[in-house]
Design an enzyme around this catalytic site. Structure first.
Site, PDB file in Angstrom:
ATOM      1  N   LYS A  67       0.910  -1.111  -0.139  1.00  0.00           N
ATOM      2  CA  LYS A  67       0.222   0.097  -0.012  1.00  0.00           C
ATOM      3  C   LYS A  67       0.918   1.017  -0.063  1.00  0.00           C
ATOM      4  CE  LYS A  67      -4.179   2.055   0.666  1.00  0.00           C
ATOM      5  NZ  LYS A  67      -3.882   2.784  -0.651  1.00  0.00           N
ATOM      6  N   LYS A 103       5.552   1.978  -2.844  1.00  0.00           N
ATOM      7  CA  LYS A 103       5.237   3.295  -3.386  1.00  0.00           C
ATOM      8  C   LYS A 103       5.544   3.419  -4.856  1.00  0.00           C
ATOM      9  CE  LYS A 103       4.774   7.544  -1.765  1.00  0.00           C
ATOM     10  NZ  LYS A 103       3.896   7.978  -0.369  1.00  0.00           N
ATOM     11  N   ASP A 143      -0.291  10.812  -3.588  1.00  0.00           N
ATOM     12  CA  ASP A 143       0.804  11.541  -2.932  1.00  0.00           C
ATOM     13  C   ASP A 143       1.156  12.772  -3.667  1.00  0.00           C
ATOM     14  OD1 ASP A 143       3.054  11.131  -0.786  1.00  0.00           O
ATOM     15  OD2 ASP A 143       4.503  11.582  -2.467  1.00  0.00           O
ATOM     16  N   SER A 345      -7.166   5.631   3.906  1.00  0.00           N
ATOM     17  CA  SER A 345      -7.071   4.641   2.505  1.00  0.00           C
ATOM     18  C   SER A 345      -7.431   3.464   2.758  1.00  0.00           C
ATOM     19  CB  SER A 345      -5.605   4.988   1.942  1.00  0.00           C
ATOM     20  OG  SER A 345      -5.367   5.948   1.271  1.00  0.00           O
TER      21      SER A 345
HETATM   22  P1  NAD Z   1       0.750  18.409  -2.273  1.00  0.00           P
HETATM   23  O1  NAD Z   1       1.465  18.219  -3.714  1.00  0.00           O
HETATM   24  O2  NAD Z   1      -0.607  18.477  -1.988  1.00  0.00           O
HETATM   25  O3  NAD Z   1       1.488  19.386  -1.444  1.00  0.00           O
HETATM   26  C1  NAD Z   1       2.753  19.629  -1.431  1.00  0.00           C
HETATM   27  C2  NAD Z   1       3.239  21.163  -0.840  1.00  0.00           C
HETATM   28  O4  NAD Z   1       4.379  21.265  -0.644  1.00  0.00           O
HETATM   29  C3  NAD Z   1       2.647  22.249  -2.075  1.00  0.00           C
HETATM   30  O5  NAD Z   1       2.235  23.223  -1.470  1.00  0.00           O
HETATM   31  C4  NAD Z   1       4.120  22.565  -2.821  1.00  0.00           C
HETATM   32  O6  NAD Z   1       3.995  23.987  -3.214  1.00  0.00           O
HETATM   33  C5  NAD Z   1       4.906  22.364  -1.467  1.00  0.00           C
HETATM   34  N1  NAD Z   1       6.319  22.300  -1.642  1.00  0.00           N
HETATM   35  C6  NAD Z   1       7.146  21.738  -2.538  1.00  0.00           C
HETATM   36  N2  NAD Z   1       8.354  21.932  -2.494  1.00  0.00           N
HETATM   37  C7  NAD Z   1       8.596  22.777  -1.527  1.00  0.00           C
HETATM   38  C8  NAD Z   1       9.744  23.352  -0.956  1.00  0.00           C
HETATM   39  N3  NAD Z   1      10.947  22.908  -1.645  1.00  0.00           N
HETATM   40  N4  NAD Z   1       9.713  24.106   0.092  1.00  0.00           N
HETATM   41  C9  NAD Z   1       8.289  24.463   0.660  1.00  0.00           C
HETATM   42  N5  NAD Z   1       7.108  24.061   0.129  1.00  0.00           N
HETATM   43  C10 NAD Z   1       7.183  23.081  -0.692  1.00  0.00           C
HETATM   44  O7  NAD Z   1       1.405  17.205  -1.502  1.00  0.00           O
HETATM   45  P2  NAD Z   1       0.795  16.299  -0.106  1.00  0.00           P
HETATM   46  O8  NAD Z   1      -0.086  15.286  -0.390  1.00  0.00           O
HETATM   47  O9  NAD Z   1       0.323  17.379   0.786  1.00  0.00           O
HETATM   48  O10 NAD Z   1       2.280  15.793   0.431  1.00  0.00           O
HETATM   49  C11 NAD Z   1       3.060  16.655   1.152  1.00  0.00           C
HETATM   50  C12 NAD Z   1       4.062  15.487   2.205  1.00  0.00           C
HETATM   51  O11 NAD Z   1       3.203  14.430   2.779  1.00  0.00           O
HETATM   52  C13 NAD Z   1       4.729  14.470   1.300  1.00  0.00           C
HETATM   53  O12 NAD Z   1       6.001  14.197   1.906  1.00  0.00           O
HETATM   54  C14 NAD Z   1       4.162  13.419   1.128  1.00  0.00           C
HETATM   55  O13 NAD Z   1       4.539  12.351   0.835  1.00  0.00           O
HETATM   56  C15 NAD Z   1       3.429  13.445   2.684  1.00  0.00           C
HETATM   57  N6  NAD Z   1       2.273  12.629   2.877  1.00  0.00           N
HETATM   58  C16 NAD Z   1       1.235  12.915   2.203  1.00  0.00           C
HETATM   59  C17 NAD Z   1       0.142  12.134   2.506  1.00  0.00           C
HETATM   60  C18 NAD Z   1      -1.319  12.233   1.945  1.00  0.00           C
HETATM   61  O14 NAD Z   1      -2.328  11.657   2.212  1.00  0.00           O
HETATM   62  N7  NAD Z   1      -1.674  13.269   0.851  1.00  0.00           N
HETATM   63  C19 NAD Z   1       0.195  10.978   3.392  1.00  0.00           C
HETATM   64  C20 NAD Z   1       1.305  10.848   3.835  1.00  0.00           C
HETATM   65  C21 NAD Z   1       2.378  11.587   3.709  1.00  0.00           C
END
Ligand code: NAD
Length: 406
Positions: A67, A103, A143, A345
């Protein structure tokens, strides 16, 4: 530049130094069960063909189907995906859900694609991976830069090819396409449930000042929920820049501002700062919610936050972990703090398989119970083992995976 997979292996060895596991099990955990690399052909709007590199790493299935999300990013490569797959295996074990870890990704900047090109790329990924995924094999999700709409395209492609009927292969779908209530906000909300448990245990101020790196799904939702609970979001950033507003940022207004201006800089009453400055601001809580390797040996000694909640995956390097631990700054690790996303999820997968639809209250109540139980258990174990919360979370996860493996 840190290779995230090497960071992940280093974390594994560091946990093993506190509680040792058998060499065979450690070797099993340090190698993915399967690594898939594909080339996805896409006919671009101008008629030319482009070929995109895509990946799926299936790390461990001892506890259930693989997953984990799919990332579309220009810097994504096999090493990043391997690290993320490894962390997913541990995260599912931390949340005690019946899933293994995987992943996926594509090396692409989706902002350079039209919507038609993005759809073709997404369908192409699902088509080429169809033999390796499925409700009982591997269940992908969104993601960074992948959305509920992308999940719908992928799921549709997969169902057309295989005839699968439950729709349980991809999670994070929109509600009208079999998604779960509460999935959108689950990672941020789960992180807040964890924060609330530790807020009490660690005697943080009643109303905390909070700095958030990343204003996407995770950072945006966490900021909004924390603000509603009475905490003050004083700074936030996205990939284009960062803003500081010491009297607090109204997150709903910032969302409107970003929709209209496609950036957060210039938000009324705020000052523009750099992302590097944001990480070392004076605050109670720092939430990295963007990408890996943000807190490193270069800036860990300058961090002024009293508490770090990792909502991104892999934002802190092992060297930085040591510096923060020696400075008495607790770091709640990604595999615990952001496990709310994969938990809901998994609820979506379960609802699809059973043909059910749970209410948002039911979903959030189940999520809250899991986050609170696991946070209490992992924090108490860190005290008992006299180690940091990351090593403790690794140990709990590894024990569960080892049991399932045996
Ligand atoms: P997203 O694409 O919705 O948002 C990412 C954000 O980070 C955006 O606002 C982007 O502009 C910003 N960003 C990118 N590069 C940057 C930088 N260098 N400095 C500052 N901001 C920056 O993605 P998300 O789903 O919110 O995921 C964010 C993190 O959380 C990732 O590491 C992802 O693996 C992790 N994550 C996400 C989920 C989920 O359910 N979406 C679950 C677990 C972990």
């Amino acid at each position: 530049m840190h290779n995230p997979f090497e960071n992940a292996l280093s974390q594994l060895n560091r946990a093993n130094a506190v509680k040792s596991f058998s060499p065979e099990f450690l070797e099993r955990m340090s190698k993915p069960e399967r690594e898939i690399r594909i080339t996805i052909p896409v006919q671009m709007d101008n008629g030319s063909m482009k070929f995109f590199e895509g990946y799926r790493v299936e790390h461990n299935s001892a506890r259930g189907p693989y997953k984990g999300g799919i990332r579309f990013h220009q810097d994504t490569d096999i090493f990043e995906v391997k690290a993320l797959a490894f962390w997913m295996a541990l995260k599912c074990a931390v949340a005690n859900i019946p899933m293994g870890g995987g992943k996926g990704g594509v090396t692409v900047d989706p902002k350079t694609l039209s919507k038609t090109e993005l759809e073709k790329l997404s369908r192409g990924w699902a088509r080429m991976m169809a033999r390796n995924i499925g409700p009982e094999i591997d269940v992908p999700a969104p993601d960074v830069n992948t959305t509920p709409e992308i999940m719908t395209w992928m799921n549709d492609e997969y169902m057309k090819i295989t005839g699968e009927k439950t729709g349980a292969t991809f999670t994070g779908k929109p509600l009208e396409n079999g998604g779960s209530e509460g999935r959108g906000a689950a990672t941020g909300l789960g992180g807040v449930y964890t924060f609330n448990v530790l807020h009490k245990k660690l005697n943080l101020p009643e109303s905390c000042t909070v700095v958030v790196q990343g204003f996407g799904n995770v950072g945006g939702n966490a900021a909004e929920i924390l603000a509603k609970q009475g905490h003050k979001i004083i700074a936030i950033s996205d990939s284009k820049g960062a803003i500081l507003k010491e009297d607090g940022i109204d997150i709903a207004a910032l969302n409107e501002y970003k929709k209209a201006n496609r950036q957060i800089e210039g938000f009324p009453g705020s000052k523009t700062i750099t992302n590097a400055e944001l990480l070392v601001l004076e605050c109670d809580v720092l939430i990295p919610a963007a990408l890996e390797n943000q807190i490193t040996e270069a800036n860990a000694k300058d961090i002024k936050a009293k508490f770090i909640l990792e909502l991104a995956n892999g934002p802190t390097t092992p060297e930085a972990d040591d510096i923060l631990y020696s400075r008495g700054i607790p770091v709640v690790p990604d595999i615990l703090a952001n496990s709310g996303g994969v938990t809901v999820s998994t609820f979506e997968w379960e609802q699809n398989l059973k043909g059910e639809h749970w209410t948002e209250e039911e979903v959030n109540a189940k999520l809250k119970k899991i986050m609170e139980e696991e946070t209490n258990l992992i924090y108490d174990r860190s005290v008992e083992l006299n180690t940091d919360i990351r090593r403790s979370a690794f140990i709990v996860a590894l024990e569960r995976i080892e049991k399932a493996t045996k």
